[in-house]
Scaffold this motif. Structure first.
Motif, short mmCIF file in Angstrom:
data_model
loop_
_atom_site.label_atom_id
_atom_site.label_comp_id
_atom_site.label_asym_id
_atom_site.label_seq_id
_atom_site.Cartn_x
_atom_site.Cartn_y
_atom_site.Cartn_z
N MET A 1 0.94 -1.29 -0.04
CA MET A 1 -0.06 0.12 -0.04
C MET A 1 0.87 1.28 -0.06
O MET A 1 1.87 1.26 0.72
CB MET A 1 -0.83 0.00 1.38
CG MET A 1 -1.85 1.16 1.22
SD MET A 1 -3.08 0.61 2.39
CE MET A 1 -2.29 0.71 3.90
N PHE A 3 1.49 5.36 0.44
CA PHE A 3 0.99 6.30 1.45
C PHE A 3 1.06 7.68 0.84
O PHE A 3 0.92 8.72 1.71
CB PHE A 3 1.70 6.41 2.86
CG PHE A 3 1.49 5.29 3.55
CD1 PHE A 3 0.29 5.01 4.26
CD2 PHE A 3 2.00 4.08 3.49
CE1 PHE A 3 -0.06 4.06 4.98
CE2 PHE A 3 1.70 2.91 4.29
CZ PHE A 3 0.67 2.88 4.93
N PHE A 6 -2.11 9.53 2.08
CA PHE A 6 -1.65 10.01 3.33
C PHE A 6 -1.08 11.37 3.63
O PHE A 6 -1.28 12.26 4.42
CB PHE A 6 -1.12 8.67 4.19
CG PHE A 6 -1.30 8.94 5.53
CD1 PHE A 6 -2.68 8.46 6.51
CD2 PHE A 6 -0.43 9.39 6.50
CE1 PHE A 6 -2.63 8.66 7.73
CE2 PHE A 6 -0.39 9.17 7.81
CZ PHE A 6 -1.32 9.20 8.26
N LYS A 7 0.13 11.12 2.85
CA LYS A 7 1.20 12.16 2.71
C LYS A 7 0.38 13.47 2.48
O LYS A 7 0.74 14.54 3.13
CB LYS A 7 2.25 11.97 1.74
CG LYS A 7 3.39 11.66 2.39
CD LYS A 7 4.61 11.70 1.35
CE LYS A 7 4.73 10.35 0.66
NZ LYS A 7 5.50 10.33 -0.53
N ARG A 127 -5.92 2.17 5.92
CA ARG A 127 -6.13 0.92 4.82
C ARG A 127 -7.16 1.53 3.97
O ARG A 127 -7.39 1.45 2.84
CB ARG A 127 -5.89 -0.44 5.32
CG ARG A 127 -5.51 -1.17 4.25
CD ARG A 127 -5.60 -2.67 4.54
NE ARG A 127 -4.70 -3.37 3.94
CZ ARG A 127 -3.63 -4.11 4.26
NH1 ARG A 127 -3.26 -4.27 5.59
NH2 ARG A 127 -2.92 -4.78 3.39
N ARG A 144 -1.85 -4.93 -2.32
CA ARG A 144 -0.53 -5.82 -2.87
C ARG A 144 -1.29 -6.91 -3.72
O ARG A 144 -2.06 -7.47 -3.17
CB ARG A 144 0.38 -6.52 -1.80
CG ARG A 144 1.79 -7.06 -2.27
CD ARG A 144 2.39 -7.41 -1.12
NE ARG A 144 3.52 -8.26 -1.38
CZ ARG A 144 4.08 -9.17 -0.51
NH1 ARG A 144 3.77 -8.91 0.80
NH2 ARG A 144 4.95 -9.85 -1.00
N LYS A 162 5.58 -9.47 -5.64
CA LYS A 162 6.63 -8.39 -5.08
C LYS A 162 7.57 -8.04 -6.32
O LYS A 162 7.50 -8.45 -7.23
CB LYS A 162 7.53 -8.78 -4.03
CG LYS A 162 8.56 -9.85 -4.46
CD LYS A 162 9.37 -10.20 -3.18
CE LYS A 162 10.29 -11.46 -3.61
NZ LYS A 162 11.22 -11.67 -2.58
N GLU A 163 8.21 -6.63 -6.17
CA GLU A 163 8.92 -6.30 -7.17
C GLU A 163 10.52 -6.90 -7.31
O GLU A 163 10.95 -7.20 -6.34
CB GLU A 163 9.32 -4.53 -6.97
CG GLU A 163 8.00 -3.84 -7.35
CD GLU A 163 8.37 -2.21 -6.73
OE1 GLU A 163 8.51 -1.44 -7.86
OE2 GLU A 163 8.68 -1.86 -5.95
N TYR A 164 10.89 -6.92 -8.28
CA TYR A 164 12.10 -7.37 -8.72
C TYR A 164 13.16 -6.50 -9.51
O TYR A 164 12.66 -5.91 -10.45
CB TYR A 164 12.02 -8.96 -9.46
CG TYR A 164 11.41 -9.98 -8.71
CD1 TYR A 164 12.15 -10.86 -7.90
CD2 TYR A 164 10.00 -10.19 -8.80
CE1 TYR A 164 11.73 -11.70 -6.96
CE2 TYR A 164 9.60 -11.02 -7.74
CZ TYR A 164 10.15 -12.14 -7.29
OH TYR A 164 9.76 -13.06 -6.43
N TYR A 165 14.35 -6.87 -9.53
CA TYR A 165 15.29 -5.70 -10.07
C TYR A 165 15.15 -6.46 -11.56
O TYR A 165 15.52 -5.69 -12.46
CB TYR A 165 16.46 -5.81 -9.70
CG TYR A 165 16.81 -5.09 -8.26
CD1 TYR A 165 16.83 -3.63 -8.44
CD2 TYR A 165 17.01 -5.60 -7.25
CE1 TYR A 165 16.88 -2.86 -7.32
CE2 TYR A 165 17.18 -4.87 -6.13
CZ TYR A 165 17.14 -3.46 -6.18
OH TYR A 165 17.25 -2.64 -5.14
#
Lengths: 256, 150
Positions: A1, A3, A6-7, A127, A144, A162-165
């Motif tokens: 998630m 933010f 939120f920021k 959330r 996610r 998830k993120e990968y290079y």
């Protein structure tokens, strides 16, 4: 998630607060005097309870923050409250540890649960707001993402992405074993799956037979019982068939 | 929240920020005598030295000079009833050095107050008295439980 919502919201509310403060500073002073705030302690002593509660056997506190109470709070308020709760939790952990070291009873350990519950509720509310913002802006939840994959044992599994290079197709170390030869087609996995399915099938079969026999015994002992309840309790059993078996017949004349 | 999944950091991106950290830290006794400006903490396993420094400086406003960490292995023990092996959780300890001028003394939380001993004696007397009363009342009905009364 993310933010970002939120920021930005936090920043905006903060600036608004600043503006109002500057414009109405003179008029508000008389009113704010009655407003009570606890004295700020910026010290390592924040890790300990206030001195009054030391050596105390019973410390009374209120309840946890509820979701509905938190939903009407602004983002800045939630942010501040989070840090208050975080410090409170650290304090409680420290005191608990100290009590354990000294072989004492930690007074009112449910305080930790209450703080934790409040923190979980704040997280839920943040959330919710994030999801609402993302749905409005992008049409997606912004959570996610999850994938349905087949794992190394050949079983279906939820995979949290998830993120990968490296992108998938460039990652030769992953592609070669996983896609070309594959865990899934190997002899070992096939054997595992065969045995696993057999085990599962046997468990189901045994449960089926056990229930069937049990229903027969019940019918024998209690021939006038409520059939609807029995049906609800054992939905997989054919009760009409169970009634006609030899096991279900008691030592009396059958009614049919 | 800080133990959530964060986007991968690529060089040049803005710094990743934590808005709602869920790290915990607890202040513990120093097992041996230390310099007065050294404090020991136990903290969540995910925290790095930078995290610990920032945590203390930003949230508690405590200036920090140096942080060293250690992970001690949890004990392996046999479960008393069942006999299987149980491993206790690992513990991450942070040794935090404060600036030279600041000192920290661990407070004595369980110090006996003045009236405590008298209070204890008084409560002991009271329990003795109530027990006597209970015995007195149940003299001719010894088989009846204590909670049963008219």
């Amino acid at each position: 998630m993310n933010f970002s919502l939120f920021k930005t919201l936090a920043r905006r509310t903060f600036t608004i607060c600043l503006h109002t403060k500057n414009s109405t500073a003179a008029s508000v002073t008389s009113k704010t005097k009655s407003f009570h705030t606890t004295a700020e302690r910026k010290d390592l002593m924040e890790f300990f309870d206030i001195k009054k509660n030391w050596n105390e056997t019973n410390i009374k506190v209120g309840r946890a923050w509820r979701l509905d109470e938190l939903r009407i709070k602004s983002n800045t308020d939630l942010h501040k409250l989070w840090y208050i709760l975080l410090k409170e939790r650290n304090m409680l952990y420290t005191m608990e540890h100290e009590c354990n070291e000294n072989v004492r009873l930690f007074p009112n350990p449910e305080r930790i649960d209450k703080v934790q519950e409040s923190m979980n509720n704040i997280e839920t509310v943040v959330r919710e707001r994030n999801i609402a913002y993302y749905k409005l802006e992008t049409g997606e939840t912004g959570e996610r993402p999850t994938d349905d994959v087949v794992n190394a044992f050949g079983l279906r599994e939820k995979y949290q992405q998830k993120e990968y290079y490296l992108p998938k197709f460039m990652n030769t170390r992953w592609v070669r074993p996983y896609l070309e030869h594959g865990y899934i087609n190997s002899v070992a996995v096939k054997k595992f799956l065969r045995l696993y399915n057999e085990k599962k099938y046997n468990e189901e079969r045994k449960a089926r037979n056990r229930n069937y026999n049990h229903v027969q015994q019940l019918l024998k002992r209690f021939p006038n019982m409520d059939m609807d309840v029995l049906k609800a309790e054992y939905p997989g059993v054919d009760i009409e068939k169970a009634k006609r078996t030899r096991k279900a017949r008691g030592h009396y004349f059958p009614k049919y | 929240m800080s133990t959530r999944w964060y986007p991968i950091y690529q060089r040049g991106n803005p710094q990743l920020r934590i808005f709602l950290p869920n790290f915990w830290m607890k202040l513990v006794h120093t097992p041996l005598r230390q310099q007065p400006n050294i404090v020991h903490f136990q903290c969540s396993m995910e925290m790095t030295k930078h995290d610990i420094k920032n945590y203390l400086e930003k949230i508690y406003k405590v200036p920090v000079v140096e942080v060293r960490t250690k992970i001690s292995l949890g004990k392996f023990r046999k479960d008393i009833g069942k006999g299987y092996v149980v491993k206790d959780d690992d513990i991450k300890t942070a040794f935090v050095t404060l600036p030279k001028t600041t000192t920290f003394e661990f407070p004595n939380i369980f110090e006996k107050k003045k009236g405590d001993v008298e209070d204890d004696l008084k409560s002991l007397e009271e329990t003795k008295k109530t027990f006597k009363q209970y015995i007195e009342r149940n003299r001719d009905r010894s088989d009846i439980p204590s909670w049963f009364s008219i």
